[in-house]
Enzyme design. Structure first.
Site, PDB file in Angstrom:
ATOM      1  N   LYS A 127     -14.592   4.266   6.120  1.00 34.86           N
ATOM      2  CA  LYS A 127     -13.298   3.972   6.672  1.00 34.86           C
ATOM      3  C   LYS A 127     -13.246   4.831   8.262  1.00 34.86           C
ATOM      4  O   LYS A 127     -13.387   6.005   8.129  1.00 34.86           O
ATOM      5  CB  LYS A 127     -12.224   4.677   6.358  1.00 34.86           C
ATOM      6  CG  LYS A 127     -11.635   3.737   4.922  1.00 34.86           C
ATOM      7  CD  LYS A 127     -10.285   2.384   6.057  1.00 34.86           C
ATOM      8  CE  LYS A 127      -9.613   2.239   4.576  1.00 34.86           C
ATOM      9  NZ  LYS A 127      -8.522   1.596   4.389  1.00 34.86           N
ATOM     10  N   GLU A 135      -8.135   9.353   5.344  1.00 28.27           N
ATOM     11  CA  GLU A 135      -8.649   8.381   5.546  1.00 28.27           C
ATOM     12  C   GLU A 135      -9.145   7.906   4.766  1.00 28.27           C
ATOM     13  O   GLU A 135      -9.326   6.873   3.647  1.00 28.27           O
ATOM     14  CB  GLU A 135      -8.236   6.810   6.912  1.00 28.27           C
ATOM     15  CG  GLU A 135      -7.726   7.550   7.685  1.00 28.27           C
ATOM     16  CD  GLU A 135      -6.858   6.524   8.448  1.00 28.27           C
ATOM     17  OE1 GLU A 135      -7.359   5.614   7.514  1.00 28.27           O
ATOM     18  OE2 GLU A 135      -6.157   6.221   9.073  1.00 28.27           O
ATOM     19  N   GLU A 163       0.883  -1.072   0.079  1.00 33.04           N
ATOM     20  CA  GLU A 163      -0.386  -0.074  -0.023  1.00 33.04           C
ATOM     21  C   GLU A 163       0.538   1.508  -0.388  1.00 33.04           C
ATOM     22  O   GLU A 163       1.884   1.020   0.814  1.00 33.04           O
ATOM     23  CB  GLU A 163      -0.945   0.104   1.042  1.00 33.04           C
ATOM     24  CG  GLU A 163      -2.217  -0.912   1.227  1.00 33.04           C
ATOM     25  CD  GLU A 163      -2.864  -0.683   2.644  1.00 33.04           C
ATOM     26  OE1 GLU A 163      -2.239   0.442   3.276  1.00 33.04           O
ATOM     27  OE2 GLU A 163      -2.993  -1.921   3.452  1.00 33.04           O
ATOM     28  N   GLU A 213     -13.038   5.056   0.036  1.00 33.76           N
ATOM     29  CA  GLU A 213     -13.916   4.365   0.708  1.00 33.76           C
ATOM     30  C   GLU A 213     -14.732   5.622   1.924  1.00 33.76           C
ATOM     31  O   GLU A 213     -14.177   5.887   3.133  1.00 33.76           O
ATOM     32  CB  GLU A 213     -13.003   3.108   1.647  1.00 33.76           C
ATOM     33  CG  GLU A 213     -12.077   2.520   0.407  1.00 33.76           C
ATOM     34  CD  GLU A 213     -11.190   1.483   1.063  1.00 33.76           C
ATOM     35  OE1 GLU A 213     -12.283   0.293   1.414  1.00 33.76           O
ATOM     36  OE2 GLU A 213     -10.663   1.761   0.788  1.00 33.76           O
TER      37      GLU A 213
END
Length: 338
Positions: free
Chosen positions: A313, A319, A259, A310
């Site tokens: 999250k 994030e 990642e 997302e």
């Protein structure tokens, strides 16, 4: 004719050796507004992306990738580790069969990632990582798949107790016994150490020491460490892992960055412009096999985070904003993968 064949063969070898490392993308699904996997796969295919990381073996996603030729890196979720660790090679084979191989051919699987950021960050699961890896590896052996599918476990940068300068880095002492067992397995099975590398986190958490230029590959201040010169934080972090492995006698194990990325919103210096600069540099360096100062010319295989934002999250606001594509399929910024 014979000579021609030999030189052609030699050219093929050279091409294989210098071929660019794959640029992958993480397909995270912690969101309630994502397009169906079939639409995501269309998007991935249209953009010529050939390597994808899934965080769990979701049946619908695997079925959508089946037959596309896209290589998958599939996560074995942390919460599955205790039961796989407690079982046998046979039960691990059954797990692989019913969760993965029933949906997709082994030919499309590149890596199994057994646990994500367990060491230090999710300590409850730590005792189960190595036994689960052993059982899954034995299962792959019985299926003659250990050359095709490599097994590892993805680590956060926090497993380094010291990482600056890179040459002084070492692994956190309390997880060292398990890490040594992991490194021994990786060496024995010719598998990579998998690490998650986020210069963005380093920058926002240590602004008095870390410059934005260094995080974004804009050579501001140079760091000279032993006889190597660093102009960016990505290289420093990857080499810190290599030096830490070196210290334990495992310096030859390859590193895959499972990642890395940069958010477009939700935090300081989070913008589409900065995300483009960061990810473009990571991609270009992979395609050109730039490598790192300690391993110059050895391209670092990377998985960019993330395919989509997302929105469910937890944690810091930023994030939720790592998506390279909008849920409508339009790029958040103009990143090329080739």
């Amino acid at each position: 004719m014979h000579h021609f064949f030999i030189s052609l063969h030699a050219l093929t070898l050279i091409f294989k050796i210098s071929a660019a490392v794959p640029i992958g993308i993480c397909y995270g699904r912690v969101a309630n507004n994502l397009p169906p996997p079939s639409a995501a796969v269309n998007l991935i295919t249209t953009n010529g992306i050939s390597s994808i990381r899934l965080f769990n073996p979701d049946a619908q996603s695997l079925q959508s990738f089946s037959g596309t030729g896209i290589q998958l890196t599939i996560g074995v979720p942390n919460e599955q580790l205790p039961s796989i660790a407690a079982g046998t090679a046979t039960s691990a084979q059954n797990w692989l069969q019913s969760n993965i191989f029933i949906h997709i051919s082994a030919d499309q699987i590149r890596y199994l990632v057994v646990g994500n950021e367990v060491f230090l960050k999710d300590p409850y699961y730590e005792p189960y990582v190595i036994p689960a890896i052993f059982n899954l590896h034995q299962a792959l052996q019985s299926l003659n798949l250990t050359e095709k599918i490599k097994i590892s476990s993805s680590q956060a940068a926090s497993i380094l107790s010291n990482s600056y300068p890179p040459s002084s880095s070492s692994f956190a002492p309390n997880i060292r016994p398990d890490l040594i067992r992991l490194l021994q397995f990786l060496r024995d099975s010719s598998s990579p150490l998998m690490v998650n590398v986020y210069p963005y986190f380093s920058y926002i958490n240590n602004q008095q020491f870390v410059s934005l230029d260094s995080a974004l590959f804009r050579s501001g201040s140079l760091l000279t460490d032993l006889d190597l010169v660093y102009d960016n934080l990505f290289d420093q972090t990857v080499d810190a892992f290599i030096y830490a492995m070196d210290r334990e006698g495992y310096g030859e194990i390859p590193v895959v960055v499972t990642e890395t990325g940069w958010p477009t919103a939700g935090g300081e210096a989070a913008s589409g412009e900065n995300a483009l600069v960061y990810n473009e540099n990571v991609v270009r360096r992979g395609l050109k096999n730039v490598g790192t100062p300690k391993r110059a010319g050895v391209g670092v295989e990377v998985f960019l985070f993330d395919l989509f934002d997302e929105n469910e999250k937890n944690g810091s606001e930023f994030e939720k904003y790592f998506g390279i594509f909008g849920v409508n399929g339009v790029k958040a910024y103009d990143l090329n993968f080739h």
